[in-house]
Scaffold this motif. Structure first.
Motif, PDB file in Angstrom:
ATOM      1  N   THR A   1       0.842  -1.194   0.000  1.00  8.69           N
ATOM      2  CA  THR A   1       0.000   0.000   0.000  1.00  8.69           C
ATOM      3  C   THR A   1       0.880   1.249   0.000  1.00  8.69           C
ATOM      4  O   THR A   1       2.049   1.214   0.384  1.00  8.69           O
ATOM      5  CB  THR A   1      -0.926   0.025   1.229  1.00  8.69           C
ATOM      6  OG1 THR A   1      -0.129  -0.016   2.423  1.00  8.69           O
ATOM      7  CG2 THR A   1      -1.868  -1.172   1.211  1.00  8.69           C
TER       8      THR A   1
ATOM      9  N   ILE B   1     -12.598  -0.394  -6.090  1.00  7.15           N
ATOM     10  CA  ILE B   1     -11.369  -0.283  -5.296  1.00  7.15           C
ATOM     11  C   ILE B   1     -10.725  -1.666  -5.261  1.00  7.15           C
ATOM     12  O   ILE B   1     -11.367  -2.633  -4.841  1.00  7.15           O
ATOM     13  CB  ILE B   1     -11.647   0.185  -3.854  1.00  7.15           C
ATOM     14  CG1 ILE B   1     -12.245   1.593  -3.837  1.00  7.15           C
ATOM     15  CG2 ILE B   1     -10.369   0.138  -3.016  1.00  7.15           C
ATOM     16  CD1 ILE B   1     -12.704   2.040  -2.449  1.00  7.15           C
TER      17      ILE B   1
ATOM     18  N   SER C   1      -8.583  -4.102  -3.378  1.00 10.36           N
ATOM     19  CA  SER C   1      -8.237  -4.207  -1.965  1.00 10.36           C
ATOM     20  C   SER C   1      -7.826  -5.645  -1.668  1.00 10.36           C
ATOM     21  O   SER C   1      -7.737  -6.479  -2.567  1.00 10.36           O
ATOM     22  CB  SER C   1      -9.431  -3.789  -1.104  1.00 10.36           C
ATOM     23  OG  SER C   1     -10.564  -4.626  -1.382  1.00 10.36           O
TER      24      SER C   1
ATOM     25  N   MET D   1     -13.125  -6.998   4.518  1.00 12.31           N
ATOM     26  CA  MET D   1     -13.650  -5.644   4.352  1.00 12.31           C
ATOM     27  C   MET D   1     -14.674  -5.248   5.422  1.00 12.31           C
ATOM     28  O   MET D   1     -15.287  -4.178   5.331  1.00 12.31           O
ATOM     29  CB  MET D   1     -14.310  -5.508   2.975  1.00 12.31           C
ATOM     30  CG  MET D   1     -13.371  -5.617   1.789  1.00 12.31           C
ATOM     31  SD  MET D   1     -12.122  -4.308   1.757  1.00 12.31           S
ATOM     32  CE  MET D   1     -10.680  -5.269   2.235  1.00 12.31           C
TER      33      MET D   1
ATOM     34  N   PRO E   1     -13.645  -1.724   7.109  1.00  9.72           N
ATOM     35  CA  PRO E   1     -13.777  -0.583   6.190  1.00  9.72           C
ATOM     36  C   PRO E   1     -15.227  -0.226   5.882  1.00  9.72           C
ATOM     37  O   PRO E   1     -15.559   0.962   5.755  1.00  9.72           O
ATOM     38  CB  PRO E   1     -13.028  -1.052   4.941  1.00  9.72           C
ATOM     39  CG  PRO E   1     -11.990  -1.980   5.463  1.00  9.72           C
ATOM     40  CD  PRO E   1     -12.662  -2.704   6.591  1.00  9.72           C
TER      41      PRO E   1
ATOM     42  N   TRP F   1      -7.978   0.973   2.902  1.00  7.41           N
ATOM     43  CA  TRP F   1      -9.299   0.885   2.258  1.00  7.41           C
ATOM     44  C   TRP F   1     -10.231   1.957   2.800  1.00  7.41           C
ATOM     45  O   TRP F   1     -11.120   2.427   2.085  1.00  7.41           O
ATOM     46  CB  TRP F   1      -9.882  -0.508   2.422  1.00  7.41           C
ATOM     47  CG  TRP F   1      -8.846  -1.602   2.321  1.00  7.41           C
ATOM     48  CD1 TRP F   1      -8.682  -2.662   3.150  1.00  7.41           C
ATOM     49  CD2 TRP F   1      -7.795  -1.730   1.333  1.00  7.41           C
ATOM     50  NE1 TRP F   1      -7.615  -3.439   2.758  1.00  7.41           N
ATOM     51  CE2 TRP F   1      -7.049  -2.900   1.651  1.00  7.41           C
ATOM     52  CE3 TRP F   1      -7.412  -0.973   0.223  1.00  7.41           C
ATOM     53  CZ2 TRP F   1      -5.954  -3.329   0.899  1.00  7.41           C
ATOM     54  CZ3 TRP F   1      -6.317  -1.390  -0.524  1.00  7.41           C
ATOM     55  CH2 TRP F   1      -5.605  -2.541  -0.193  1.00  7.41           C
TER      56      TRP F   1
ATOM     57  N   ASP G   1      -9.133   5.123   0.829  1.00  5.56           N
ATOM     58  CA  ASP G   1      -9.650   5.055  -0.537  1.00  5.56           C
ATOM     59  C   ASP G   1     -11.142   5.345  -0.577  1.00  5.56           C
ATOM     60  O   ASP G   1     -11.604   6.215  -1.340  1.00  5.56           O
ATOM     61  CB  ASP G   1      -9.402   3.658  -1.126  1.00  5.56           C
ATOM     62  CG  ASP G   1      -7.941   3.368  -1.398  1.00  5.56           C
ATOM     63  OD1 ASP G   1      -7.135   4.312  -1.351  1.00  5.56           O
ATOM     64  OD2 ASP G   1      -7.609   2.203  -1.639  1.00  5.56           O
ATOM     65  N   SER G   2     -11.900   4.617   0.203  1.00  5.85           N
ATOM     66  CA  SER G   2     -13.360   4.688   0.090  1.00  5.85           C
ATOM     67  C   SER G   2     -13.913   6.024   0.564  1.00  5.85           C
ATOM     68  O   SER G   2     -14.783   6.620  -0.097  1.00  5.85           O
ATOM     69  CB  SER G   2     -14.007   3.536   0.867  1.00  5.85           C
ATOM     70  OG  SER G   2     -13.641   3.546   2.236  1.00  5.85           O
TER      71      SER G   2
ATOM     72  N   PHE H   1     -15.734  -3.098  -3.720  1.00 10.97           N
ATOM     73  CA  PHE H   1     -14.427  -3.506  -3.227  1.00 10.97           C
ATOM     74  C   PHE H   1     -14.089  -4.858  -3.860  1.00 10.97           C
ATOM     75  O   PHE H   1     -14.752  -5.863  -3.573  1.00 10.97           O
ATOM     76  CB  PHE H   1     -14.438  -3.652  -1.699  1.00 10.97           C
ATOM     77  CG  PHE H   1     -14.644  -2.382  -0.940  1.00 10.97           C
ATOM     78  CD1 PHE H   1     -13.578  -1.700  -0.385  1.00 10.97           C
ATOM     79  CD2 PHE H   1     -15.922  -1.869  -0.749  1.00 10.97           C
ATOM     80  CE1 PHE H   1     -13.765  -0.527   0.332  1.00 10.97           C
ATOM     81  CE2 PHE H   1     -16.133  -0.696  -0.024  1.00 10.97           C
ATOM     82  CZ  PHE H   1     -15.050  -0.026   0.513  1.00 10.97           C
TER      83      PHE H   1
END
Length: 536
Positions: free
Chosen positions: A191, A234, A236, A240, A243, A279, A282-283, A298
């Motif tokens: 990342t 995204i 990832s 998840m 996130p 994440w 990003d989101s 995702f």
């Protein structure tokens, strides 16, 4: 412009001078070994017999099949972005792409049969027939691909393995197989996120953290539409759950509508939660900068290994649901080139471009050289250096009263430098030489001027080019909301006037310096969103 398969086949054959809709021919009988794009790992230079991996060491691979009619695919991409071509703004649907560019069923089944005979199990084929996934062990890999594996460790000290011979397949499969990704796990993506020292204002005047909802004001979206009609993806990895919880907390805290989300698990479900801050960054910034999206998908890979990410990229393209896909990840492009994942991913990204998809990629947080710490050089991060993506560098952002834009300088750790192996795309009119020039554009990335987000339920401030990439992804999603036929962003960024950008003219990333106009370090600079929209 979407076209039915039959009419599209005829049109492309007429314009590009090739018949591309017939099925590809199967490979002939095996007579010898054929080389692939997967080369011996650098550990080959020092490996000894004592280093050999136990034959029972588990190995997961993605056998990557070649796109058929590759030159025709590239011709189509060029024509689709040429205003004088009758194919201008044409895009493919996944069924079109499969019909014209995927390997034949016979080629796929030959690979499946070969893997089964070699002892691999859990064999599956992607919907576009480009990837054949399988589980095996080091012994099966050595027999099937004429390569030995050695024990190793990755940069984080975790147990890994690597192939020390160039990877081969039987000659009967040579016309079908491009690469075998997964025979090394020493080098992999990471990342591009960096934490700030503190939340809020640094001593430097005008450099402070920002709620993601303020970026539309900072970058002057004006009356540009939100991305409410556009689906964004995204890439990832792992679990998840958190996130998604943090995204809900973010929208609730900012009085925003709940986000329509989907998690697409690619391969075996991963359990890793170490990427949660990434994440989240990003989101929450995609939602904040875009003003809201139709759906946020995702694509959750099993890990950040090259084989897992190749599968995730391919799923995003074969699904063709997200028209913009954010990738806040990267690795030394030399590593990606050597293990075959560059060749594999480039053809996947090319198919995405043909479908009108844009991958927004972080250029990295290691300055001009992603490959080594010292001496500093100029080798970029991959996949930012792919000619089929948009490479987004990073800045230190200064703001004034009412979140007004006050200035940007190059963030010293932002990636940006010419590729050592990737060809320059036809649309890239800046830079020198014949290789791909990184970067294309830049947005805020300095952790000190970074984004204040919710991570594990609490406020935290992060930057890195993991922030700049989703800011561009959200920006391009806004462009598509009002100009639905634009397709891939890359060529457009080089055709608009300089008034579209905040030019970044100062700062260095170690090997490259920001100057007036386009430069490797910052590309064209950051977009003035309303100006970009009005000039497309």
């Amino acid at each position: 412009m979407q076209m039915k398969k039959s009419s599209l086949c005829v049109a492309m054959s007429a314009v590009l001078g090739a018949f591309v809709c017939a099925p590809a021919m199967a490979a002939g009988a095996a007579t010898a070994w054929a080389v692939t794009a997967t080369r011996a790992h650098e550990l080959a230079a020092t490996a000894t017999a004592a280093d050999l991996a136990d034959a029972a060491t588990p190995v997961h691979i993605e056998v990557v099949l070649k796109v058929q009619n590759r030159s025709t695919l590239d011709d189509f991409i060029a024509s689709a972005h040429n205003p004088s071509s009758p194919m201008f703004h044409a895009t493919l649907q996944p069924a079109d792409a499969v019909a014209m560019f995927s390997p034949s069923d016979d080629q796929v089944q030959a690979v499946v049969a070969y893997l089964g005979k070699a002892g691999f199990t859990n064999i599956s084929v992607s919907s576009n027939k480009l990837l054949v996934s399988a589980d095996g062990n080091a012994g099966a890999a050595q027999s099937a691909f004429a390569t030995r594996l050695v024990k190793a460790q990755d940069a984080e000290g975790r147990a890994a393995y690597a192939n020390i011979d160039d990877v081969k397949v039987p000659a009967a499969l040579g016309d079908s197989v491009l690469a075998v990704v997964g025979l090394q796990t020493v080098n992999h993506a990471h990342t591009m996120i960096k934490p700030a020292d503190r939340i809020g204002t640094k001593a430097t005047t005008g450099v402070t953290g920002h709620n993601p909802t303020t970026f539309p004001t900072i970058y002057n979206v004006g009356s540009t539409p939100t991305a409410a009609t556009v689906t964004v993806g995204i890439i990832s990895d792992g679990d998840m759950t958190q996130p998604l919880k943090d995204l809900t907390s973010f929208t609730t805290a900012n009085g925003l509508p709940a986000v329509n989300t989907q998690v697409v698990v690619v391969g075996a479900a991963g359990t890793d939660t170490s990427g949660t801050p990434e994440w989240d960054l990003d989101s929450q910034n995609i939602v904040g900068m875009s003003g809201g999206v139709s759906k946020l998908i995702f694509y959750a890979a099993n890990s950040l290994s090259n084989s897992a990410l190749t599968a995730a990229f391919n799923r995003a393209v074969s699904d063709n649901q997200a028209k913009v896909i954010n990738v806040s990840l990267g690795e030394c492009e030399t590593s990606a080139y050597n293990d075959g994942s560059m060749a594999a991913d480039d053809q996947i990204f090319a198919l995405g471009v043909s479908q009108g998809q844009t991958f927004s990629i972080s250029t990295g947080d290691s300055g001009s050289n992603e490959c080594t710490k010292a001496p500093r050089g100029t080798t970029p991060s991959y996949p930012a250096s792919s000619p089929y993506v948009v490479a987004v560098s990073g800045t230190t952002l200064s703001t004034g009263t009412g979140n007004s834009w006050a200035g940007e300088t190059l963030w010293s750790k932002a990636g940006g430098s010419p590729s050592t192996v990737e060809p320059k795309p036809s649309w890239q009119t800046q830079g020198g030489g014949t290789t791909r020039d990184v970067a294309d554009v830049a947005f805020d990335a300095d952790p000190n001027s970074g984004s204040i987000i919710i991570v594990n339920g609490s406020n935290a401030q992060y930057g890195g080019t993991s922030l700049s990439a989703p800011l561009f992804a959200a920006t391009w999603a806004r462009m598509l909301a009002g100009h639905s036929t634009l397709g891939f962003a890359g060529p457009h960024l080089y055709q608009v006037p300089s008034s579209v950008y905040h030019d970044v003219t100062s700062g260095s990333n170690g090997g490259e310096t920001a100057t007036a106009g386009w430069d490797y370090a910052s590309g064209f600079g950051s977009a003035i969103v309303s100006n970009l929209y009005s000039n497309l």
